[in-house]
Write a protein that holds these residues in place. Structure first.
Motif, PDB file in Angstrom:
ATOM      1  N   TYR A 321       0.722  -1.090   0.116  1.00  0.00           N
ATOM      2  CA  TYR A 321      -0.033   0.064  -0.140  1.00  0.00           C
ATOM      3  C   TYR A 321       0.715   1.215  -0.012  1.00  0.00           C
ATOM      4  CZ  TYR A 321      -3.839   3.026   1.182  1.00  0.00           C
ATOM      5  OH  TYR A 321      -4.893   4.134   1.052  1.00  0.00           O
ATOM      6  N   TYR A 322       1.763   1.191   0.671  1.00  0.00           N
ATOM      7  CA  TYR A 322       2.804   2.372   0.919  1.00  0.00           C
ATOM      8  C   TYR A 322       3.470   2.835  -0.345  1.00  0.00           C
ATOM      9  CZ  TYR A 322       7.216   5.005   2.140  1.00  0.00           C
ATOM     10  OH  TYR A 322       8.070   5.688   2.054  1.00  0.00           O
ATOM     11  N   PHE A 323       3.718   1.911  -1.383  1.00  0.00           N
ATOM     12  CA  PHE A 323       4.580   2.026  -2.436  1.00  0.00           C
ATOM     13  C   PHE A 323       3.302   2.420  -3.464  1.00  0.00           C
ATOM     14  CE2 PHE A 323       8.164  -0.077  -0.726  1.00  0.00           C
ATOM     15  CZ  PHE A 323       9.028   0.863  -1.084  1.00  0.00           C
ATOM     16  N   ALA A 324       2.297   1.853  -3.384  1.00  0.00           N
ATOM     17  CA  ALA A 324       0.824   2.073  -4.478  1.00  0.00           C
ATOM     18  C   ALA A 324       0.613   3.676  -4.199  1.00  0.00           C
ATOM     19  CB  ALA A 324      -0.211   1.259  -3.920  1.00  0.00           C
ATOM     20  N   LYS A 325       0.722   4.104  -3.247  1.00  0.00           N
ATOM     21  CA  LYS A 325       0.298   5.578  -2.443  1.00  0.00           C
ATOM     22  C   LYS A 325       1.712   6.358  -2.542  1.00  0.00           C
ATOM     23  CE  LYS A 325      -3.811   4.555  -2.188  1.00  0.00           C
ATOM     24  NZ  LYS A 325      -4.722   5.264  -3.256  1.00  0.00           N
ATOM     25  N   THR A 326       2.897   6.145  -3.274  1.00  0.00           N
ATOM     26  CA  THR A 326       4.131   6.818  -3.418  1.00  0.00           C
ATOM     27  C   THR A 326       4.605   7.289  -2.015  1.00  0.00           C
ATOM     28  OG1 THR A 326       3.121   8.864  -4.265  1.00  0.00           O
ATOM     29  CG2 THR A 326       3.705   7.189  -5.791  1.00  0.00           C
ATOM     30  N   GLY A 327       4.136   6.602  -1.132  1.00  0.00           N
ATOM     31  CA  GLY A 327       4.888   6.852   0.430  1.00  0.00           C
ATOM     32  C   GLY A 327       4.271   8.353   0.885  1.00  0.00           C
ATOM     33  N   ASP A 328       3.065   8.494   0.649  1.00  0.00           N
ATOM     34  CA  ASP A 328       2.129   9.578   1.045  1.00  0.00           C
ATOM     35  C   ASP A 328       2.001   9.325   2.617  1.00  0.00           C
ATOM     36  OD1 ASP A 328       0.109  11.546   1.874  1.00  0.00           O
ATOM     37  OD2 ASP A 328       0.027  12.180  -0.027  1.00  0.00           O
ATOM     38  N   THR A 329       2.474  10.122   3.541  1.00  0.00           N
ATOM     39  CA  THR A 329       2.588   9.623   4.965  1.00  0.00           C
ATOM     40  C   THR A 329       1.207   9.757   5.535  1.00  0.00           C
ATOM     41  OG1 THR A 329       4.718  10.420   5.251  1.00  0.00           O
ATOM     42  CG2 THR A 329       3.290  10.510   7.291  1.00  0.00           C
ATOM     43  N   GLU A 330       0.447  10.880   5.028  1.00  0.00           N
ATOM     44  CA  GLU A 330      -0.880  11.037   5.639  1.00  0.00           C
ATOM     45  C   GLU A 330      -1.847  10.198   5.152  1.00  0.00           C
ATOM     46  OE1 GLU A 330      -4.041  14.811   5.749  1.00  0.00           O
ATOM     47  OE2 GLU A 330      -2.109  15.262   5.720  1.00  0.00           O
ATOM     48  N   VAL A 331      -1.832   9.736   3.704  1.00  0.00           N
ATOM     49  CA  VAL A 331      -2.858   8.777   3.289  1.00  0.00           C
ATOM     50  C   VAL A 331      -2.382   7.550   3.841  1.00  0.00           C
ATOM     51  CG1 VAL A 331      -3.363   7.734   1.117  1.00  0.00           C
ATOM     52  CG2 VAL A 331      -3.159  10.218   1.049  1.00  0.00           C
ATOM     53  N   VAL A 332      -1.120   7.136   3.911  1.00  0.00           N
ATOM     54  CA  VAL A 332      -0.839   5.657   4.351  1.00  0.00           C
ATOM     55  C   VAL A 332      -1.168   5.579   5.682  1.00  0.00           C
ATOM     56  CG1 VAL A 332       1.046   4.213   4.740  1.00  0.00           C
ATOM     57  CG2 VAL A 332       1.074   5.601   2.619  1.00  0.00           C
ATOM     58  N   LEU A 333      -0.753   5.985   6.716  1.00  0.00           N
ATOM     59  CA  LEU A 333      -1.157   6.078   8.036  1.00  0.00           C
ATOM     60  C   LEU A 333      -2.870   6.196   8.452  1.00  0.00           C
ATOM     61  CD1 LEU A 333       1.731   7.756   9.878  1.00  0.00           C
ATOM     62  CD2 LEU A 333       1.555   5.504   9.296  1.00  0.00           C
ATOM     63  N   LYS A 334      -3.417   7.066   7.516  1.00  0.00           N
ATOM     64  CA  LYS A 334      -4.727   7.050   7.877  1.00  0.00           C
ATOM     65  C   LYS A 334      -5.339   5.567   7.283  1.00  0.00           C
ATOM     66  CE  LYS A 334      -8.876   9.935   6.656  1.00  0.00           C
ATOM     67  NZ  LYS A 334      -9.331  10.925   5.656  1.00  0.00           N
ATOM     68  N   SER A 335      -4.766   5.000   6.374  1.00  0.00           N
ATOM     69  CA  SER A 335      -5.470   3.746   6.025  1.00  0.00           C
ATOM     70  C   SER A 335      -5.451   2.856   7.056  1.00  0.00           C
ATOM     71  CB  SER A 335      -4.970   3.259   4.733  1.00  0.00           C
ATOM     72  OG  SER A 335      -5.270   4.540   3.759  1.00  0.00           O
ATOM     73  N   PHE A 336      -4.345   2.797   7.799  1.00  0.00           N
ATOM     74  CA  PHE A 336      -3.984   1.824   8.893  1.00  0.00           C
ATOM     75  C   PHE A 336      -4.511   2.125   9.987  1.00  0.00           C
ATOM     76  CE2 PHE A 336      -1.621   0.600   5.025  1.00  0.00           C
ATOM     77  CZ  PHE A 336      -1.631  -0.807   5.181  1.00  0.00           C
TER      78      PHE A 336
END
Length: 341
Positions: A321-336
């Motif tokens: 997921y991290y690489f699919a979202k190009t490492g966008d911190t806010e988007v990635v952490l929100k999803s988890f």
């Protein structure tokens, strides 16, 4: 292969596909060195001041998500030898580097320029990169390059020492968080990847980037800078430069440690800028969980009044997921994040 920056000489002007949009450019490169990023003397922990050292590390991890360590136990000679080998790697003839380049996503040991998705990315990074797994050593060392001739032996010894250092630091962190002894001595640290970044002089550093703003997805990163500055950390809405201290390592907290600490520790956003006169070579060791490892906030850090901020997941799912979202911190952490009732 022809795209490798280390194979190009005297690039007069910055190619258009390396120019970042205005909102992402570094712009003013006169970012001051921060006098506040903690420099922690690890020898104090062995000389009877363990509690104070632990508190310094926890404070730094909460406020910055970054700190530097000195007197860490890895010999200067070994650091110098490894640093020399890393530079030599990118100075080899083009045909030698050709052997290490590959578009095969399954190849674990490879050299590339910018990112592995060079063909499809809109803007390229001003860097060449060489990376490979290095833990467990016996599983990977035979896949490393045979040139430079001392690469396998030197980098093998160095990576073992760095892994030990990471374990010492994680032991101090686990104690500081109130976790049981040996908390991280298992699948949570089952993997380590070495990523060597090589940034040649850039014609227009204010328009380009070596690495874009991101937080590391792994557990903890141990970084050896060389004497050329380029690492910057984003704090309180501003960029601050991390001074290259001779024989020190930069330690930065990754997303997994942020999640395990239930949000107590910070996975700081950072980037690498370029310069017009000096080549910079840095080596980052990414200590990470095994792919199948289950990640979740430590039970000791959650309670009725402190419920888990993050849900439980497999590390490989986070990475995808991290690489699919190009490492966008806010988007990635929100999803988890854990779902609130």
């Amino acid at each position: 292969m022809d795209q490798l920056l280390s194979n190009r000489f005297n690039v007069g002007s910055l190619p258009e596909d390396y120019i970042f949009p205005p909102e992402l450019r570094p712009g003013d490169l006169k970012v001051p060195f921060s006098t506040n990023i903690p420099v922690i003397d690890l020898s104090e922990a062995q000389n009877g001041d363990r509690t104070n050292t632990i508190q310094k590390i926890i404070n730094a991890s909460e406020e910055f998500g970054f700190f530097q360590v000195i007197n860490h136990g890895i010999s200067v000679n070994l650091m110098d030898e490894a640093g020399g080998v890393f530079k030599e790697l990118f100075e080899m003839p083009a045909e030698e580097k050709q052997k290490m380049c590959s578009n095969d996503p399954s190849k674990t040991c490879k050299m590339f320029t910018s990112n592995v998705n060079y063909a499809t990315e809109k803007v390229h990074l001003w860097r060449d990169n060489f990376r490979h797994p290095c833990h467990p050593l016996e599983q990977w060392q035979h896949l490393w390059p045979e040139n430079p001739t001392n690469y396998r032996e030197c980098v093998g010894e160095f990576s073992v020492e760095v892994k030990k250092l990471a374990s010492r630091i994680l032991s101090l962190i686990s104690e500081g968080l109130g976790l049981k002894s040996g908390y991280f001595e298992n699948d949570l640290t089952g993997s380590m990847v070495l990523s060597i970044n090589h940034y040649p002089p850039c014609p227009e550093p204010s328009l380009a980037l070596g690495i874009t703003k991101h937080s590391d997805p792994n557990l903890i990163t141990i970084l050896m800078q060389d004497h050329v500055s380029g690492l910057q950390v984003f704090k309180d809405g501003n960029w601050i430069a991390v001074e290259p201290i001779p024989n020190a390592f930069v330690v930065n907290i990754g997303h997994q440690l942020r999640i395990i600490s239930n949000g107590k520790l910070l996975s700081a956003e950072h980037r690498a800028v370029t310069n017009s006169s000096d080549t910079r070579t840095s080596a980052a060791f990414f200590v990470a969980p095994s792919e199948e490892c289950i990640i979740e906030p430590a039970q000791a850090l959650t309670a009725e009044h402190h419920p888990p901020i993050f849900k439980s997941f497999k590390y490989k799912d986070f990475i995808s997921y991290y690489f699919a979202k190009t490492g966008d911190t806010e988007v990635v952490l929100k999803s988890f994040k854990a779902h609130k009732n």
